[in-house]
Scaffold this motif. Structure first.
Motif, PDB file in Angstrom:
ATOM      1  N   LEU A 219       7.665   4.579  10.196  1.00 47.08           N
ATOM      2  CA  LEU A 219       6.744   4.006   8.991  1.00 47.08           C
ATOM      3  C   LEU A 219       6.420   5.269   8.086  1.00 47.08           C
ATOM      4  O   LEU A 219       6.044   6.365   8.762  1.00 47.08           O
ATOM      5  CB  LEU A 219       5.322   3.405   9.716  1.00 47.08           C
ATOM      6  CG  LEU A 219       4.532   2.702   8.416  1.00 47.08           C
ATOM      7  CD1 LEU A 219       5.192   1.518   7.875  1.00 47.08           C
ATOM      8  CD2 LEU A 219       3.201   2.207   9.005  1.00 47.08           C
ATOM      9  N   ALA A 220       6.759   5.350   7.029  1.00 52.37           N
ATOM     10  CA  ALA A 220       6.476   6.492   6.062  1.00 52.37           C
ATOM     11  C   ALA A 220       5.609   6.356   4.880  1.00 52.37           C
ATOM     12  O   ALA A 220       5.716   5.055   4.425  1.00 52.37           O
ATOM     13  CB  ALA A 220       7.704   7.115   5.544  1.00 52.37           C
ATOM     14  N   TYR A 221       5.016   6.949   4.264  1.00 50.85           N
ATOM     15  CA  TYR A 221       4.192   6.934   2.986  1.00 50.85           C
ATOM     16  C   TYR A 221       4.758   8.033   2.076  1.00 50.85           C
ATOM     17  O   TYR A 221       5.283   8.847   2.487  1.00 50.85           O
ATOM     18  CB  TYR A 221       2.768   7.149   3.105  1.00 50.85           C
ATOM     19  CG  TYR A 221       2.321   8.388   3.720  1.00 50.85           C
ATOM     20  CD1 TYR A 221       1.962   9.399   2.670  1.00 50.85           C
ATOM     21  CD2 TYR A 221       2.153   8.672   4.805  1.00 50.85           C
ATOM     22  CE1 TYR A 221       1.506  10.600   3.156  1.00 50.85           C
ATOM     23  CE2 TYR A 221       1.810   9.933   5.387  1.00 50.85           C
ATOM     24  CZ  TYR A 221       1.462  10.676   4.465  1.00 50.85           C
ATOM     25  OH  TYR A 221       0.935  11.797   4.744  1.00 50.85           O
TER      26      TYR A 221
ATOM     27  N   ASP B 134       0.810  -1.228  -0.039  1.00 51.13           N
ATOM     28  CA  ASP B 134      -0.128  -0.059   0.051  1.00 51.13           C
ATOM     29  C   ASP B 134       0.837   1.432   0.027  1.00 51.13           C
ATOM     30  O   ASP B 134       0.483   2.338   0.461  1.00 51.13           O
ATOM     31  CB  ASP B 134      -0.881  -0.037   1.159  1.00 51.13           C
ATOM     32  CG  ASP B 134      -1.996  -1.075   1.162  1.00 51.13           C
ATOM     33  OD1 ASP B 134      -2.504  -1.470   0.058  1.00 51.13           O
ATOM     34  OD2 ASP B 134      -2.460  -1.480   2.209  1.00 51.13           O
TER      35      ASP B 134
ATOM     36  N   ARG C  29       6.117  11.217   6.071  1.00 54.66           N
ATOM     37  CA  ARG C  29       5.809  11.323   4.796  1.00 54.66           C
ATOM     38  C   ARG C  29       7.126  11.613   4.115  1.00 54.66           C
ATOM     39  O   ARG C  29       8.072  12.402   4.144  1.00 54.66           O
ATOM     40  CB  ARG C  29       4.810  12.597   4.340  1.00 54.66           C
ATOM     41  CG  ARG C  29       4.675  12.717   2.858  1.00 54.66           C
ATOM     42  CD  ARG C  29       3.435  13.791   2.746  1.00 54.66           C
ATOM     43  NE  ARG C  29       3.798  15.057   3.593  1.00 54.66           N
ATOM     44  CZ  ARG C  29       2.984  15.734   4.295  1.00 54.66           C
ATOM     45  NH1 ARG C  29       1.854  15.435   4.336  1.00 54.66           N
ATOM     46  NH2 ARG C  29       3.454  16.846   4.998  1.00 54.66           N
TER      47      ARG C  29
ATOM     48  N   ARG D  69       5.232   8.064  12.457  1.00 62.26           N
ATOM     49  CA  ARG D  69       4.827   7.846  11.091  1.00 62.26           C
ATOM     50  C   ARG D  69       5.280   9.262  10.577  1.00 62.26           C
ATOM     51  O   ARG D  69       5.662  10.591  11.025  1.00 62.26           O
ATOM     52  CB  ARG D  69       3.380   8.039  11.091  1.00 62.26           C
ATOM     53  CG  ARG D  69       2.735   6.658  11.440  1.00 62.26           C
ATOM     54  CD  ARG D  69       1.451   6.511  11.074  1.00 62.26           C
ATOM     55  NE  ARG D  69       0.928   6.711   9.749  1.00 62.26           N
ATOM     56  CZ  ARG D  69       1.184   6.030   8.633  1.00 62.26           C
ATOM     57  NH1 ARG D  69       1.468   4.663   8.974  1.00 62.26           N
ATOM     58  NH2 ARG D  69       0.605   6.407   7.469  1.00 62.26           N
TER      59      ARG D  69
ATOM     60  N   ASN E 217       3.723   2.001   1.595  1.00 60.83           N
ATOM     61  CA  ASN E 217       4.117   2.288   2.770  1.00 60.83           C
ATOM     62  C   ASN E 217       5.761   1.958   2.663  1.00 60.83           C
ATOM     63  O   ASN E 217       5.909   0.989   1.931  1.00 60.83           O
ATOM     64  CB  ASN E 217       3.604   1.704   4.046  1.00 60.83           C
ATOM     65  CG  ASN E 217       2.252   2.357   4.289  1.00 60.83           C
ATOM     66  OD1 ASN E 217       2.116   3.600   3.958  1.00 60.83           O
ATOM     67  ND2 ASN E 217       1.237   1.598   4.577  1.00 60.83           N
ATOM     68  N   PHE E 218       6.412   2.447   3.518  1.00 60.22           N
ATOM     69  CA  PHE E 218       7.930   2.040   3.602  1.00 60.22           C
ATOM     70  C   PHE E 218       8.424   2.241   5.124  1.00 60.22           C
ATOM     71  O   PHE E 218       7.828   2.922   5.934  1.00 60.22           O
ATOM     72  CB  PHE E 218       8.796   3.211   2.957  1.00 60.22           C
ATOM     73  CG  PHE E 218       8.254   3.210   1.440  1.00 60.22           C
ATOM     74  CD1 PHE E 218       8.980   2.611   0.349  1.00 60.22           C
ATOM     75  CD2 PHE E 218       7.529   4.121   1.172  1.00 60.22           C
ATOM     76  CE1 PHE E 218       8.591   2.684  -0.886  1.00 60.22           C
ATOM     77  CE2 PHE E 218       6.968   4.479  -0.281  1.00 60.22           C
ATOM     78  CZ  PHE E 218       7.542   3.567  -1.255  1.00 60.22           C
ATOM     79  N   ARG E 219       9.460   1.389   5.327  1.00 60.80           N
ATOM     80  CA  ARG E 219       9.924   1.469   6.709  1.00 60.80           C
ATOM     81  C   ARG E 219      11.237   2.278   6.429  1.00 60.80           C
ATOM     82  O   ARG E 219      12.000   1.754   5.524  1.00 60.80           O
ATOM     83  CB  ARG E 219      10.138   0.189   7.220  1.00 60.80           C
ATOM     84  CG  ARG E 219      10.889  -0.036   8.378  1.00 60.80           C
ATOM     85  CD  ARG E 219      10.266  -0.442   9.780  1.00 60.80           C
ATOM     86  NE  ARG E 219       9.111  -1.238   9.381  1.00 60.80           N
ATOM     87  CZ  ARG E 219       7.939  -1.007  10.198  1.00 60.80           C
ATOM     88  NH1 ARG E 219       7.652  -0.068  11.003  1.00 60.80           N
ATOM     89  NH2 ARG E 219       7.125  -1.954   9.879  1.00 60.80           N
TER      90      ARG E 219
END
Length: 91
Positions: free
Chosen positions: A33-35, A19, A66, A64, A21-23
């Motif tokens: 956790l980032a998007y 989805d 971005r 979290r 998302n990236f670690r």
């Protein structure tokens, strides 16, 4: 919340999750956790494991963030004169 209140950190993508998302492991050894930001999705900027990124975080949630920018690496650039594959969409 205004944009001036966001915190910016640099880090490295350690894992690509479903989805979008990236670690990301930040330079101060925190893992978040980032998007990907909307402009990155719109311009189809690919982010893979090992990429250096700039992450924006809210001071209220430091787990979290971005991904706002992906640094270019010398190894990722195509050779000069290489043609890009065009994606055609059917309507």
């Amino acid at each position: 919340m205004a944009k001036e209140e966001l915190l910016e950190f640099e880090g490295t993508v350690t894992e690509v999750l479903p989805d979008g998302n990236f670690r990301v492991r930040l330079d101060n050894d925190h893992q978040i956790l980032a998007y990907a930001a909307g402009k990155m999705k719109k311009n189809r900027i690919r982010t893979i494991e090992g990429d250096r990124v700039v992450v924006e975080m809210s001071p209220y949630d430091l787990d979290r963030g971005r991904i706002n920018f992906r640094h270019k690496a010398e190894g990722n650039a195509p050779p000069p004169g290489a043609r890009r594959q065009q994606n055609f969409r059917r309507r």
